[in-house]
Scaffold this active site. Structure first.
Site, short mmCIF file in Angstrom:
data_model
loop_
_atom_site.label_atom_id
_atom_site.label_comp_id
_atom_site.label_asym_id
_atom_site.label_seq_id
_atom_site.Cartn_x
_atom_site.Cartn_y
_atom_site.Cartn_z
N ASP A 67 72.04 34.87 17.37
CA ASP A 67 71.46 35.88 18.25
C ASP A 67 70.86 35.24 19.50
OD1 ASP A 67 71.57 38.61 17.58
OD2 ASP A 67 70.15 38.35 15.93
N LYS B 52 79.47 44.76 11.66
CA LYS B 52 79.49 43.30 11.84
C LYS B 52 80.27 42.64 10.71
CE LYS B 52 75.12 43.03 14.26
NZ LYS B 52 73.66 43.11 14.09
N GLN C 66 68.78 41.19 11.07
CA GLN C 66 68.86 42.45 11.80
C GLN C 66 67.46 42.94 12.18
OE1 GLN C 66 71.75 43.90 12.76
NE2 GLN C 66 70.72 45.61 13.73
N1 GUN Z 1 69.27 45.21 16.35
C1 GUN Z 1 69.92 45.83 17.37
N2 GUN Z 1 70.64 44.95 18.09
C2 GUN Z 1 70.46 43.75 17.52
C3 GUN Z 1 70.97 42.44 17.79
O1 GUN Z 1 71.72 42.20 18.74
N3 GUN Z 1 70.56 41.47 16.96
C4 GUN Z 1 69.72 41.70 15.91
N4 GUN Z 1 69.37 40.66 15.16
N5 GUN Z 1 69.23 42.89 15.63
C5 GUN Z 1 69.60 43.91 16.43
#
Ligand code: GUN
Length: 300
Positions: A121, A54, A98
């Protein structure tokens, strides 16, 4: 006839290019650089890989990336303190915590502490409610990516029968809301659904998001249907050698590709779209924060 294979890698690259072009314009015309803060608590290896990816892609499209890596023992108070500071920081337009969080932290409490306008998100309860009531929301990244691919295949989705397999808050439920907003006839199927094969056979659009390797065989797919496979499952692959593994989706790809009209592969389908849509959401959040027009084709 063999299905069109939807190339998620190429699609995601196009989304990132659109984001990068818009970011360059924001900088040039308005002196604004979108910023994304990613918070990682603990040492989960998969999460560390995601977060690194990311951060790299954020910088590649010209945005600022702020990474906050906190120890596994971080208290709720400390984490909420950081979120409060990020909420107040005008250089931060998007905040992503996350998941999963370590067990001692209350995920819902933490997510709902994020300013909904910065919740890239789309997990905050306000964004869930806004999406469900057809108002302007931040939309979860994976379903947004699926929607973009479906619109690319079909153009107008109006009137199509869509079956979403899986009822998670992160994919299944928001996916169903988005399809409903695009005027599909939507069914959410799950582990208790009676006659799942019969339900799936009705669908013009199948979105599989259950996390069970190759659960959907080709003979459940209506000829010509579009199949979006959200599953990423690692299974043993003794044919590749001892101890080897491979990634498969929730759909049995080879048999489904023989009947579908279009299908996403795993890997290289939905997966790459998730981070691309996170970047798109960060750009959207930045434009909204500054009262500027939203990027076209990058929102729901
Ligand atoms: N963990 C795995 N996929 C995601 C996601 O799309 N967003 C977040 N915040 N955590 C994750």
């Amino acid at each position: 006839m063999a299905a069109r294979i939807i190339d998620g890698k190429a699609f995601a690259a196009e989304v990132r290019a659109k984001v990068a072009a818009h970011v360059a314009q924001l900088k040039e015309k308005h002196g604004i650089t979108p910023g994304l803060a990613v918070v990682l608590v603990g040492e989960d290896p998969a999460s560390r890989v995601y977060v690194r990816s990311k951060g790299r892609q954020t910088v590649e499209v010209g945005m600022n990336s702020y990474e906050h890596k906190l120890p596994a023992g971080t208290t709720e108070e400390e984490l909420l303190g950081l979120i409060g500071r990020l909420n107040d920081d005008p250089a931060v337009h998007g905040i992503l915590v996350q998941l999963p969080l370590p067990d001692h932290l209350n995920e819902a409490l933490v997510i709902n502490a994020i300013n909904p306008a910065k919740d890239v998100d789309g997990f905050h309860i306000s964004n869930v409610g806004l999406l469900a009531t057809g108002q302007k929301a931040m939309v979860p990244c994976t379903p947004l990516g699926c929607l973009m691919m479906l619109r690319d295949v079909h153009g107008d989705l109006s009137g199509l029968e869509a079956v979403v397999i899986g009822r998670s808050n992160i994919v299944g439920k928001p996916m169903a809301q988005l399809l409903l907003r695009d005027s599909c006839t939507v069914t959410i199927a799950h582990s208790r659904t009676r006659d799942l094969p019969g339900v799936v056979r009705r669908a013009d659009i199948v979105v599989a998001a259950v996390g069970r390797p190759e659960m959907v065989p080709g003979d459940w797919i209506r000829p010509g249907a579009t199949v979006i496979d959200v599953g990423i499952n690692r299974i043993d692959a003794p044919e590749k050698g001892e101890g080897k593994t491979r990634l498969v989706g929730d759909v049995h790809f080879d048999s489904a590709a023989r009947v579908a009209g279009a299908i996403t592969p795993v890997p290289g389908g939905v997966g790459p779209m998730t981070i691309a849509c996170l970047l798109a959401n960060t750009l959207t959040a930045c434009c909204r924060a500054h009262g500027l027009p939203e990027p076209e084709g990058l929102t729901a």
